[in-house]
Scaffold this motif. Structure first.
Motif, PDB file in Angstrom:
ATOM      1  N   GLU A  29       0.844  -1.198   0.000  1.00  0.00           N
ATOM      2  CA  GLU A  29       0.000   0.000   0.000  1.00  0.00           C
ATOM      3  C   GLU A  29       0.872   1.238   0.000  1.00  0.00           C
ATOM      4  OE1 GLU A  29      -4.115  -1.059   2.318  1.00  0.00           O
ATOM      5  OE2 GLU A  29      -2.442  -0.302   3.475  1.00  0.00           O
ATOM      6  N   ILE A  30       0.592   2.123  -0.939  1.00  0.00           N
ATOM      7  CA  ILE A  30       1.368   3.352  -1.024  1.00  0.00           C
ATOM      8  C   ILE A  30       0.421   4.541  -0.942  1.00  0.00           C
ATOM      9  CG2 ILE A  30       2.927   4.732  -2.444  1.00  0.00           C
ATOM     10  CD1 ILE A  30       3.955   2.163  -3.689  1.00  0.00           C
ATOM     11  N   GLY A  31       0.584   5.336   0.085  1.00  0.00           N
ATOM     12  CA  GLY A  31      -0.239   6.531   0.249  1.00  0.00           C
ATOM     13  C   GLY A  31       0.113   7.564  -0.811  1.00  0.00           C
ATOM     14  N   LYS A  32      -0.923   8.275  -1.269  1.00  0.00           N
ATOM     15  CA  LYS A  32      -0.695   9.241  -2.342  1.00  0.00           C
ATOM     16  C   LYS A  32       0.128  10.444  -1.884  1.00  0.00           C
ATOM     17  CE  LYS A  32      -4.254   7.912  -5.533  1.00  0.00           C
ATOM     18  NZ  LYS A  32      -5.565   8.169  -6.130  1.00  0.00           N
ATOM     19  N   LEU A  33       0.250  10.628  -0.579  1.00  0.00           N
ATOM     20  CA  LEU A  33       1.076  11.729  -0.074  1.00  0.00           C
ATOM     21  C   LEU A  33       2.421  11.228   0.450  1.00  0.00           C
ATOM     22  CD1 LEU A  33      -1.485  13.976   1.857  1.00  0.00           C
ATOM     23  CD2 LEU A  33      -0.654  14.232  -0.470  1.00  0.00           C
ATOM     24  N   ARG A  62      -1.225  -0.967  -4.306  1.00  0.00           N
ATOM     25  CA  ARG A  62      -2.506  -0.285  -4.097  1.00  0.00           C
ATOM     26  C   ARG A  62      -2.236   1.123  -3.620  1.00  0.00           C
ATOM     27  NH1 ARG A  62      -5.674  -5.203  -1.346  1.00  0.00           N
ATOM     28  NH2 ARG A  62      -5.349  -6.608  -3.095  1.00  0.00           N
ATOM     29  N   GLU A  63      -2.739   2.058  -4.372  1.00  0.00           N
ATOM     30  CA  GLU A  63      -2.572   3.446  -3.960  1.00  0.00           C
ATOM     31  C   GLU A  63      -3.678   3.819  -2.970  1.00  0.00           C
ATOM     32  OE1 GLU A  63      -1.104   6.504  -6.737  1.00  0.00           O
ATOM     33  OE2 GLU A  63      -1.570   4.989  -8.232  1.00  0.00           O
ATOM     34  N   VAL A  64      -3.292   4.495  -1.909  1.00  0.00           N
ATOM     35  CA  VAL A  64      -4.229   4.856  -0.854  1.00  0.00           C
ATOM     36  C   VAL A  64      -4.507   6.358  -0.931  1.00  0.00           C
ATOM     37  CG1 VAL A  64      -4.627   4.901   1.639  1.00  0.00           C
ATOM     38  CG2 VAL A  64      -3.320   3.027   0.618  1.00  0.00           C
ATOM     39  N   ARG A  95      -4.057  13.775  10.051  1.00  0.00           N
ATOM     40  CA  ARG A  95      -4.029  12.938   8.878  1.00  0.00           C
ATOM     41  C   ARG A  95      -4.364  11.494   9.253  1.00  0.00           C
ATOM     42  NH1 ARG A  95      -2.762  15.272   4.552  1.00  0.00           N
ATOM     43  NH2 ARG A  95      -1.603  17.116   5.091  1.00  0.00           N
ATOM     44  N   LEU A  96      -5.313  10.901   8.531  1.00  0.00           N
ATOM     45  CA  LEU A  96      -5.721   9.525   8.821  1.00  0.00           C
ATOM     46  C   LEU A  96      -4.978   8.541   7.923  1.00  0.00           C
ATOM     47  CD1 LEU A  96      -9.602   9.990   9.002  1.00  0.00           C
ATOM     48  CD2 LEU A  96      -8.020   9.855  10.914  1.00  0.00           C
ATOM     49  N   ARG A  97      -4.858   8.892   6.679  1.00  0.00           N
ATOM     50  CA  ARG A  97      -4.300   8.012   5.662  1.00  0.00           C
ATOM     51  C   ARG A  97      -3.576   8.846   4.626  1.00  0.00           C
ATOM     52  NH1 ARG A  97      -8.739   5.320   6.982  1.00  0.00           N
ATOM     53  NH2 ARG A  97     -10.148   6.834   6.087  1.00  0.00           N
ATOM     54  N   GLY A  98      -2.732   8.189   3.865  1.00  0.00           N
ATOM     55  CA  GLY A  98      -2.172   8.863   2.699  1.00  0.00           C
ATOM     56  C   GLY A  98      -0.662   8.981   2.716  1.00  0.00           C
ATOM     57  N   GLU A  99      -0.038   8.760   3.888  1.00  0.00           N
ATOM     58  CA  GLU A  99       1.419   8.884   3.948  1.00  0.00           C
ATOM     59  C   GLU A  99       2.091   7.537   4.190  1.00  0.00           C
ATOM     60  OE1 GLU A  99       2.646  13.029   5.807  1.00  0.00           O
ATOM     61  OE2 GLU A  99       0.981  12.116   6.884  1.00  0.00           O
ATOM     62  N   GLU A 100       1.288   6.474   4.154  1.00  0.00           N
ATOM     63  CA  GLU A 100       1.836   5.172   4.527  1.00  0.00           C
ATOM     64  C   GLU A 100       2.576   4.499   3.386  1.00  0.00           C
ATOM     65  OE1 GLU A 100      -1.281   6.055   3.552  1.00  0.00           O
ATOM     66  OE2 GLU A 100      -2.490   4.702   4.773  1.00  0.00           O
TER      67      GLU A 100
END
Ligand SMILES: [Zn+2]
Length: 112
Positions: A29-33, A62-64, A95-100
């Motif tokens: 999983e790759i966060g979009k940020l 998978r882009e998050v 931030r909840l998601r997006g940097e993972e």
């Protein structure tokens, strides 16, 4: 290249988990940020995996989408970039998601 060292880490970790078994599929999983280019990851993967138990694995990326929770109105809202604010106008949020950058799952060959 940033992505190359990330792929090295992923392959190393997966090989460790596989403990000698061949790996069929790796889901990441790759966060979009996260600042990580999924294309670059996909490009480096076969090179880095060559000669390891991860060699024949399919890489599933998978882009998050990025999301945050506003500390003022409590809403969850999408944050397509680092500068987005809540629809209520607030810039105080978590931030909840997006940097993972996570290895979501590893699929191994059946044990003989
Ligand atoms: Zn808000």
């Amino acid at each position: 290249m940033h992505e190359l060292s990330i792929v090295c880490n992923i392959v190393e970790l997966v090989a460790e988990v596989a403990a000698g078994r061949m790996v069929r599929r790796v889901t990441v999983e790759i966060g979009k940020l996260s600042g990580v280019e999924p294309e670059a990851i996909a490009f480096c993967f076969p090179e880095v995996a060559r000669g390891t138990p991860v060699e024949d694995a399919t890489l599933d990326i998978r882009e998050v989408d990025a999301e945050a929770r506003c500390e003022i109105c409590g809403a969850d809202f999408p944050t397509p970039d680092m500068l987005s604010a809540c629809p209520c106008g607030s810039r105080q949020f978590q931030r909840l998601r997006g940097e993972e950058l996570n290895i979501k799952s590893i699929e191994l060959e059946e044990a003989m």
